[in-house]
Design a protein around this motif. Structure first.
Motif, PDB file in Angstrom:
ATOM      1  N   ALA A 189     123.728 169.231  67.776  1.00 44.22           N
ATOM      2  CA  ALA A 189     124.286 170.524  67.326  1.00 44.22           C
ATOM      3  C   ALA A 189     125.758 170.665  67.679  1.00 44.22           C
ATOM      4  CB  ALA A 189     123.488 171.662  67.945  1.00 44.22           C
ATOM      5  N   ARG A 269     124.732 166.405  60.773  1.00 45.11           N
ATOM      6  CA  ARG A 269     124.428 166.901  59.428  1.00 45.11           C
ATOM      7  C   ARG A 269     123.106 167.645  59.336  1.00 45.11           C
ATOM      8  NH1 ARG A 269     126.451 162.028  55.367  1.00 45.11           N
ATOM      9  NH2 ARG A 269     128.627 161.978  56.107  1.00 45.11           N
ATOM     10  N   GLU A 270     122.388 167.779  60.451  1.00 47.58           N
ATOM     11  CA  GLU A 270     121.117 168.509  60.420  1.00 47.58           C
ATOM     12  C   GLU A 270     121.383 169.960  60.785  1.00 47.58           C
ATOM     13  OE1 GLU A 270     117.995 169.793  59.598  1.00 47.58           O
ATOM     14  OE2 GLU A 270     117.703 167.597  59.588  1.00 47.58           O
ATOM     15  N   ARG A 271     121.153 170.876  59.823  1.00 46.12           N
ATOM     16  CA  ARG A 271     121.473 172.285  60.026  1.00 46.12           C
ATOM     17  C   ARG A 271     120.293 173.101  60.527  1.00 46.12           C
ATOM     18  NH1 ARG A 271     126.504 171.407  60.730  1.00 46.12           N
ATOM     19  NH2 ARG A 271     127.563 170.452  58.933  1.00 46.12           N
ATOM     20  N   ASP A 272     119.083 172.583  60.429  1.00 46.46           N
ATOM     21  CA  ASP A 272     117.895 173.335  60.843  1.00 46.46           C
ATOM     22  C   ASP A 272     117.653 173.102  62.334  1.00 46.46           C
ATOM     23  OD1 ASP A 272     115.452 174.472  61.298  1.00 46.46           O
ATOM     24  OD2 ASP A 272     114.428 173.515  59.628  1.00 46.46           O
ATOM     25  N   ARG A 276     116.154 169.737  64.257  1.00 44.75           N
ATOM     26  CA  ARG A 276     116.913 169.031  65.297  1.00 44.75           C
ATOM     27  C   ARG A 276     116.084 168.877  66.559  1.00 44.75           C
ATOM     28  NH1 ARG A 276     121.452 172.342  64.019  1.00 44.75           N
ATOM     29  NH2 ARG A 276     121.024 173.574  65.887  1.00 44.75           N
TER      30      ARG A 276
END
Length: 639
Positions: A189, A269-272, A276
């Motif tokens: 994050a 690139r992982e927004r959730d 994550r």
């Protein structure tokens, strides 16, 4: 989900029914006895050295059906209970997964979890039955806590980890997994601000490290693992072997999917946040459990310990389902790098050496390679892994659901293969160590019985097996150099010159290589390859009469054999021998030849030797023949 749990329970129970008895010795006996002790006498030794480290929660589960009826009936009921318990593990998988993906993919993750070869332990009295679903629940709660950072979620996770540790001390690694997952999620994050919110995790991790350094005895049977003495080369080798086996354990494709999602997350690139957290927990679990098990194997058990990886598959399967729910994304460069990495980890392992019968009780996923693939399993593994990874990279998205079908087929095929192979091995071992009926001693006598052990072709496991099925066996006496290690109540003692043994029981049981001063009252046949077991009622002082070594159950001997007779002065050795592949036979007493005969061409030969009355101590007779000498009588008749 109800249908999935019901079908899984029935199928696992049917598979467990094929397991005819105990096989993983002494673990199964220890867990069963602890469960019976708990439910019969409401006590469970924990810190007194008589079972520390052998679980607290699992005996409570296993002991209830075992204690509710006769031992045989309770053993049958236990398999139904265990099939249900492991099948209920699908529920937390589903409930967590549906927060991240459509319900059909959540059900897929649950189904894959129940298809793992690790679920075959429902046929055995082993902690994996409870630890597998409980560790999965703890790790998914961990992912939730990493997502929210709320104190209540952290406490709930730590309580579940505590339950897992009470089931299997190995679960202490989950504390480190929790800490690592918090750090990895913060890295994904690009946000370190939440690390302070996890102070309970840091505090507990520090407390465990301090305890391991200052009071390792708190970890019971695993206390020695916290000391030094780890060989670097062996440890690194087995860490790698277990990491490679994890790829096979989850049927390859889920590991590749986890690799793609985790790589994207590490790139930011992982927004959730929930995704994550799941990926951080999955990666931490794979790495730290492989590290823990590899270190243990390299020092204590130099083979694959697949059942110790029980915490790994569930979160990997959830990550696989998430990847499918997102449309099976495979950026070409990242996907290519991922499959090359998975292939490199998996294919470089020395599978031809790792896949062996001695690893099967700990690693049931090896069964297909032991059953059907001949001498070169590495070739088949290489072909299967390469084909799976090529499908992973090049299969069109519209056919993406072929991949979970392949994984499910591979897992279920492994289950069927393992169940068939292991059921045959268990039946063979039960015939060799237990016989029919299993409680033959309890049926014949109501008094305490001592087991006298002086070696056996079925090894020391026979003592554990016989004592489990026969409560009348109250103690074990081993004659040096033999011993019965472990938590079983046993001692070593050399017979006195007249054969006396330090026993208080009036009954003894031993294999037919031993005879006693008394009367045989029952015998248990163990087939052509193993000596039978005989129950003796002693007369006078407990005394061993004779002991034989080097004789086959049918009386044959190859080269040399020995008979020891106690209280032998004035007695006579009587022989009836069949030449077979022997020309000359000789008999020595205490190293001095006393008989010699040319027996080639004879149908049989009778011989005898009388021991002088002046002889002191036991008589040690050594028979020497040719390549093969048969016998129908080798008996010492006392004066």
């Amino acid at each position: 989900m109800t249908a999935l749990v019901v079908v899984s329970t029935v199928l696992h129970w049917l598979a467990a029914r094929r397991i005819a008895g105990l096989w993983i010795i002494p673990d199964e006996v220890i867990y069963a006895r602890r469960g019976l002790e708990l439910w019969h006498h409401f006590r469970l030794p924990i810190l007194n050295g008589q079972g520390a480290g052998y679980s607290v929660l699992y005996p409570a589960l296993a002991g209830l059906p075992l204690a509710a009826s006769s031992l045989s009936q309770g053993y049958a009921w236990l398999k139904i209970v265990q099939a249900l318990v492991i099948s209920l593990g699908a529920i937390p998988i589903y409930l967590y997964s549906r927060r991240l993906m459509p319900n059909r993919y959540a059900r897929l993750a649950a189904a894959l979890t129940l298809a793992s070869p690790l679920t075959l332990y429902v046929g055995f009295v082993m902690t994996e039955v409870l630890y597998y679903p409980l560790a999965a629940f703890a790790l998914l709660a961990m992912a939730r806590a990493v997502t929210t950072a709320r104190a209540r979620d952290q406490v709930f996770t730590l309580l579940l980890i505590g339950a897992a540790i009470a089931t299997r001390v190995q679960a202490v690694v989950l504390i480190a997994v929790f800490a690592a997952a918090v750090g990895l999620e913060a890295l994904m994050a690009r946000d370190r601000s939440r690390l302070r919110a996890f102070w309970p995790v840091w505090a507990l991790l520090a407390a465990i490290a301090f305890t391991a350094a200052t009071a390792p005895g708190a970890f019971g049977a695993y206390a020695g693992t916290f000391g030094g003495g780890y060989h670097v080369g062996s440890s690194l080798r087995f860490i790698y072997y277990h990491l490679a086996y994890i790829v096979l354990l989850v049927a390859v494709l889920p590991m590749a999917a986890l690799g793609v999602l985790a790589a994207e997350a590490f790139r930011g690139r992982e927004r959730d946040p929930a995704a994550r957290a799941l990926l951080a927990v999955s990666v931490s679990t794979v790495a730290l459990v492989a590290l823990q098990v590899g270190l243990f194997a390299g020092r204590y058990a130099p083979h694959l310990l697949g059942r110790d990886l029980a915490a790994v598959p569930p979160t990997v399967f959830v990550a696989f389902a998430l990847w499918l729910a997102r449309g099976a994304p495979r950026p070409y460069v990242l996907g290519s790098a991922t499959i090359l990495g998975v292939a490199a980890v998996t294919l470089a392992a020395p599978w031809d050496d790792l896949i062996a019968n001695n690893a099967l009780p700990d690693t049931m996923g090896l069964a297909p390679f032991l059953s059907h693939l001949g001498e070169r399993p590495a070739v088949v593994i290489a072909f299967g892994v390469a084909l799976s990874l090529l499908l992973f990279l090049f299969l069109p998205r519209r056919f993406a659901l072929v991949m979970p079908a392949i994984v499910l087929f591979a897992l279920i095929g492994s289950d069927f293969s393992a169940d068939a192979l292991i059921a045959d091995k268990v039946r063979f071992d039960q015939a060799a160590m237990v016989g029919t009926p299993r409680n033959w001693i309890d049926r014949r006598v109501a008094a305490p019985v001592a087991y006298v052990y002086a070696g056996d072709t079925a090894n020391v496991n026979i003592v554990w097996q016989q004592q489990f099925w026969n409560d009348r066996i109250s103690s074990v006496l081993a004659i040096p150099p033999y011993a019965v290690p472990g938590l079983i109540k046993s001692r070593q003692s050399v017979p006195a010159p007249d054969g006396r043994l330090p026993l208080s029981q009036r009954y003894v049981v031993a294999n037919d290589d031993l005879t006693f001063a008394g009367t045989p009252v029952a015998r248990q046949d163990r087939g052509h390859d193993y000596p039978g077991l005989t129950l003796w009622r002693l007369s006078g002082a407990p005394r061993i009469a004779t002991s034989r070594t080097g004789f086959k159950p049918n009386g044959d001997l190859f080269g040399h054999a020995q008979l020891v007779a106690w209280g032998c002065a004035g007695g006579q050795l009587q022989l009836t021998l069949i030449p077979k592949a022997t020309n000359d036979v000789s008999v020595a007493l205490d190293g001095t030849q006393v008989l010699r005969a040319h027996i080639a061409g004879l149908e049989y030969w009778n011989g005898a030797y009388s021991v002088p009355w002046t002889h002191r101590g036991p008589c040690v007779f050594t028979l020497t023949g040719g390549e093969l000498l048969g016998s129908t009588r080798v008996e010492f008749v006392p004066a």
